[in-house]
Write a protein that holds these residues in place. Structure first.
Motif, short mmCIF file in Angstrom:
data_model
loop_
_atom_site.label_atom_id
_atom_site.label_comp_id
_atom_site.label_asym_id
_atom_site.label_seq_id
_atom_site.Cartn_x
_atom_site.Cartn_y
_atom_site.Cartn_z
N ILE A 190 38.45 46.42 33.52
CA ILE A 190 38.57 45.66 34.59
C ILE A 190 37.63 44.51 34.52
O ILE A 190 36.49 44.60 34.38
CB ILE A 190 38.35 46.55 35.82
N GLU A 225 36.02 41.49 36.85
CA GLU A 225 35.85 41.25 38.43
C GLU A 225 35.37 39.66 38.59
O GLU A 225 34.45 39.35 37.99
CB GLU A 225 34.68 42.02 38.84
N THR A 229 40.13 41.33 41.34
CA THR A 229 39.67 42.14 40.08
C THR A 229 41.16 42.05 39.10
O THR A 229 42.54 41.93 39.60
CB THR A 229 39.72 43.76 40.19
N LYS A 274 43.00 43.75 35.77
CA LYS A 274 43.41 44.57 34.74
C LYS A 274 43.73 44.09 33.52
O LYS A 274 44.60 43.11 33.46
CB LYS A 274 44.40 45.68 35.29
#
Ligand code: ZN
Ligand code: FE
Length: 239
Positions: free
Chosen positions: A96, A98, A103, A105
């Protein structure tokens, strides 16, 4: 929601500037530094991060200039890191990333290069696919096998239909011509070819596209078996 700015660079590449509503900013696939720095200066933005989908020069050549100027942290795919050289962090499938409150993936999509990754911002319903999935096309298999890329296509096919796709190149017109030539009876493809011709005549981008639209008009994503995919990929190579 992420603010996304598309920046056409080089011959037909798209570099993207991503801004989180709470401040942090990232540059994705800067294949050149000058136009990116110009845009950032005009907007008064400072990039905190540089994000890279794969190691090819037209996606990474701006890293050094932007990092030197702003001190941005560079995130690259683990599998392509050795070839990129300038980086701070590596990303692999399932990680992940940020960007402030937003966020992403990481989805590994080998095929075009073995390390290639996509950044999927689920909350903003947006995915950055580099040279894996194009509008009506997919990347050439420089490093991976037909099986690798077919599996990568299946992963992307599972995303929600409304997901917006931001890819690495404006290749849509030639891809649309290929798809229409290969599947002349597909009305969705025929209509989209007309739409794409219209957009490009006005020098407008055909990006972003959506998973829904690609599922109806992208033969590479529509292929149901690896053999079918390989046949289409081979036909495109000699189109
Ligand atoms: Zn590439
Ligand atoms: Fe490229």
């Amino acid at each position: 929601m992420l603010e996304i700015i598309m920046l056409p660079i080089l011959e037909d590449n798209y570099c993207y500037i991503l801004k989180s509503p709470d401040g942090p900013c990232a540059v994705l696939d800067p294949g050149d530094e000058k136009p990116v720095i110009n845009l950032l200066e005009n907007a008064g933005w400072q990039p905190d991060y540089i994000l890279i989908t794969h190691h090819h020069w037209d996606h990474v050549n701006g890293i050094k200039g932007i990092k030197d100027k702003y001190g941005a942290q560079v995130y690259v795919p683990e599998g392509d890191a050795k070839k990129i050289k300038i980086y701070d962090h590596t990303l692999k499938d399932g990680d992940i990333f940020e960007l402030g409150s937003e966020t992403a993936k990481i989805i590994a999509t080998p095929g075009h290069t073995m390390g290639e990754i996509c950044f999927y911002f689920e909350g903003s319903k947006a995915i950055f696919t580099g040279d894996t999935l194009f509008a009506m096309g997919c990347g050439r298999l420089f490093e991976g096998s037909y099986e690798d890329m077919f599996i990568s296509m299946q992963k992307l096919k599972e995303l929600p239909d409304e997901t917006k796709i931001y890819c690495g190149h404006e290749y849509t017109l030639s891809n649309a011509r290929f798809c229409n030539d290969y599947a002349p009876d597909n009305a969705h493809i025929e209509k989209r070819l007309k739409d794409v011709i219209g957009l490009r005549q006005e020098d407008k981008p055909t990006i972003p596209t959506t998973i829904d639209l690609e599922k109806k008009t992208n033969l590479f994503l529509m292929a149901e078996t690896e053999d079918e995919f390989a046949k289409i990929r081979k036909a495109k190579n000699s189109f």
